[in-house]
Write an enzyme that holds these catalytic residues in place. Sequence first.
Site, short mmCIF file in Angstrom:
data_model
loop_
_atom_site.label_atom_id
_atom_site.label_comp_id
_atom_site.label_asym_id
_atom_site.label_seq_id
_atom_site.Cartn_x
_atom_site.Cartn_y
_atom_site.Cartn_z
N PRO A 85 -6.10 11.88 0.36
CA PRO A 85 -4.84 11.60 -0.34
C PRO A 85 -4.11 10.41 0.27
O PRO A 85 -3.27 9.79 -0.35
CB PRO A 85 -4.03 12.89 -0.14
CG PRO A 85 -4.97 13.91 0.36
CD PRO A 85 -6.12 13.19 0.98
N GLU A 112 -7.72 20.46 5.64
CA GLU A 112 -6.64 19.46 5.65
C GLU A 112 -7.20 18.06 5.95
O GLU A 112 -6.44 17.14 6.23
CB GLU A 112 -5.61 19.84 6.70
CG GLU A 112 -4.95 21.18 6.49
CD GLU A 112 -4.07 21.23 5.24
OE1 GLU A 112 -3.93 22.30 4.66
OE2 GLU A 112 -3.53 20.17 4.85
N ARG A 154 -21.45 2.84 -13.45
CA ARG A 154 -21.36 2.13 -14.74
C ARG A 154 -21.64 0.64 -14.59
O ARG A 154 -22.03 -0.03 -15.54
CB ARG A 154 -19.97 2.31 -15.37
CG ARG A 154 -19.73 3.67 -15.99
CD ARG A 154 -18.31 3.80 -16.50
NE ARG A 154 -18.01 2.82 -17.55
CZ ARG A 154 -18.32 2.99 -18.85
NH1 ARG A 154 -18.98 4.05 -19.22
NH2 ARG A 154 -17.99 2.08 -19.76
N ASP A 169 -14.36 -2.18 -20.94
CA ASP A 169 -13.67 -1.00 -20.40
C ASP A 169 -12.20 -1.30 -20.17
O ASP A 169 -11.81 -2.43 -19.93
CB ASP A 169 -14.29 -0.64 -19.03
CG ASP A 169 -15.50 0.29 -19.19
OD1 ASP A 169 -16.23 0.46 -18.20
OD2 ASP A 169 -15.69 0.82 -20.31
#
Length: 239
Positions: A85, A112, A154, A169
């Site tokens: 994060p 964590e 991709r 895209d």
Amino acid sequence: MRIDVLTIFPEYLAPLGQALLGKAAAKGLVEIGVHDLRRWTDDVHRTVDDSPYGGGPGMVMRPEPWGRALAEVRRPGTRLVVPTPAGRPFTQAVAAQWATEPGLVFACGRYEGIDQRAVDDAAAHGPVSEVSIGDYVLAGGESAVLVMVEAVSRFIPGVVGNAESVELDSHADGLLEGPSYTRPAVWRGHEVPPVLLSGDHAAIARWRRAESLRRTADRRPDLLAGVELTAADRAALDA
Ligand SMILES: CN1CCN(Cc2ccc(Cn3ccc4ccc(-c5n[nH]c(N)c5C#N)cc43)cc2)CC1
């Protein structure tokens, strides 16, 4: 390209063997290895976590299993990707850059997170990228790795049947792509925009650019700042 994933939930990465990526692996366009981190534990309980120094909630992943696993799985010089994060944003541009590299190793943390020393030590053996796929909190890195591997793959020639699709895209030109339509021409009273049925390719291209600009201005005005607009673009936005 070789892609290796280290995780305590190898079954979570089963989708990597499906669909486009599964077909690409079968064609030899990409090699994928998923490895159970517990293989590199050193106790009968196959322990991968411990309490955080300094206190605080939850558990932290021990550095030793990661150090041993990376030494065996990661070829020297291969980029190590650590979802977190607290990472730098993972973007289409990052995916395109990573797709040019011979290999990637993904470290899926849980609890964590991973003891920072495992990540810092890895930097001595090649590039390390701590990245986040978005501003929300997941329970571990596996979902993020599924997202990143799909985005990177991709760009690998042959993975997406229609190479032009990748060029068009969203974010390829810094903008969101506009709406798409297919048959029937009228569905529940909703008509396909007439320009798309006109056969006038220049008009269609202008309309698509205008729709892309309008959608980006509406949904992601932050992206507009990074795009050089022509006079026609500004006219489309002002219309
Ligand atoms: C005391 N501190 C201790 C840390 N927490 C923060 C925190 C740290 C990890 C986790 C769970 N987790 C474990 C590994 C792992 C990898 C990626 C992601 C992830 N979430 N969102 C993204 N975009 C992600 C990506 N990419 C989450 C992960 C949850 C909450 C604050 C309080």
